[in-house]
Scaffold this motif. Structure first.
Motif, short mmCIF file in Angstrom:
data_model
loop_
_atom_site.label_atom_id
_atom_site.label_comp_id
_atom_site.label_asym_id
_atom_site.label_seq_id
_atom_site.Cartn_x
_atom_site.Cartn_y
_atom_site.Cartn_z
N SER A 32 0.82 -1.21 0.00
CA SER A 32 0.00 0.00 0.00
C SER A 32 0.86 1.26 0.00
O SER A 32 0.57 2.23 -0.70
N HIS A 35 2.58 1.47 -3.40
CA HIS A 35 1.63 1.27 -4.50
C HIS A 35 2.15 0.23 -5.49
O HIS A 35 2.22 0.45 -6.71
N ASP A 37 2.12 -3.49 -7.51
CA ASP A 37 1.16 -4.42 -8.09
C ASP A 37 1.15 -5.68 -7.23
O ASP A 37 2.17 -6.38 -7.12
#
Length: 315
Positions: A32, A35, A37
């Motif tokens: 998180s 960011h 994948d």
């Protein structure tokens, strides 16, 4: 295969639960925060963990053809289902909520063991199982969101497949090896096969337009240095030893005892999240009063079952 849990096995099993709890905290923070994948992160950590275990077991005779054995392929695709369903669940549930509800694996494991061995759970286990069931049901009923049931449904799928995969490991002759190197090679093959299955499923889903393809935009999913660094750390530090120890625990004490030890995970996670919140890394666990009370009942069931395993005869 629901043997007793000695003090040493309990300590290692609970240590493994703590390891996985730390892994969840680390993953939540880096995925998180940076960011990343999530699919690419999972794939790289599976592959790096598998290669690390193959290196540890490098002196054990083997062949790359072992990756294509029907059993290995089946287990690998089951891991993809488990990872995918868990990822889908946390779209509708908070991480803390999902880990508490995931203790349902003990109930599923007890039912599966009853079916496979034709032996009902021991009388000493029933109070703990009933406490666990009551806590999970009340926790689900206390969920405030009208869409939370979707996350619960995904968790039922995830935990059912996870229990089936654990029984597969329990019955596999290579998980009964006593040589640590041989066990490491076996673990490495499983993890590498799971990474190959994941990239296959991801590519197929991307081709069908279900999700973004891993190869879209020139492979941008894997194009960030941070992803490789964090995923390799997660794979080598958490995934590799956690999987090895999980297989070892199943071998030493059985599937149900292994699942019972994992019930400590959400409570380790809650403590770790609260500590991380104090230094500003994550927000603290955000449960309602009803959820906290239900979590206490789940904890009571978990403690009862662990204590029952310690009191079991060692014959």
């Amino acid at each position: 295969m629901t043997g007793p849990m000695s003090g040493n096995v309990l300590a290692i099993a609970l240590g493994n639960s703590f390891l996985w709890s730390t892994y969840l905290l680390f993953t939540r923070h880096v995925v998180s925060g940076a960011h990343l994948d999530a699919w690419a992160y999972t794939l790289v950590q599976l592959l790096s963990a598998g290669l690390a275990m193959l290196w540890v077991g490098r002196r054990t005779p083997g062949s790359w053809r072992d990756l294509l054995a029907p059993w290995t392929i089946s287990y690998a695709f089951m891991r993809v289902v488990i990872n995918g369903a868990t990822s889908a669940a946390i779209v509708w549930l908070a991480v803390t909520q999902s880990t508490l509800i995931s203790t349902m694996s003990v109930l599923i494991g007890a039912a599966a063991g009853w079916l496979l061995t034709r032996q009902a759970p021991a009388r000493r286990d029933w109070p703990g199982l009933l406490l666990l069931a009551a806590g999970i049901v009340s926790f689900v009923l206390a969920l405030a969101s009208d869409t939370a049931w979707r996350g619960v449904a995904w968790l039922v799928l995830s935990e059912t497949v996870a229990v089936a995969a654990s029984w597969m490991i329990a019955y596999h002759p290579r998980n009964r090896e006593t040589d640590p190197a041989a066990r490491s090679r076996f673990t490495g093959e499983i993890l590498v096969a799971a990474s190959l299955a994941l990239i296959f499923v991801w590519s197929l889903a991307g081709l069908l337009g279900v999700i973004a393809s891993p190869w879209a935009g020139g492979g941008d999913a894997f194009g960030r240095v941070e992803l490789w660094v964090y995923a390799i750390i997660a794979g080598v530090v958490f995934r590799a030893p956690g999987t090895w120890l999980g297989f070892w625990t199943i071998n030493r004490s059985g599937v149900q005892t292994y699942l019972i030890a994992l019930t400590a995970m959400p409570f380790f996670a809650i403590v770790l999240e609260a500590a991380a919140a104090q230094v500003g890394w994550l927000s603290p666990p955000n449960l309602s009063k009803g959820e906290w009370l239900s979590a206490a009942v789940i904890l009571g069931g978990a403690v009862w079952l662990i204590a029952a395993r310690l009191r079991a005869p060692t014959s």
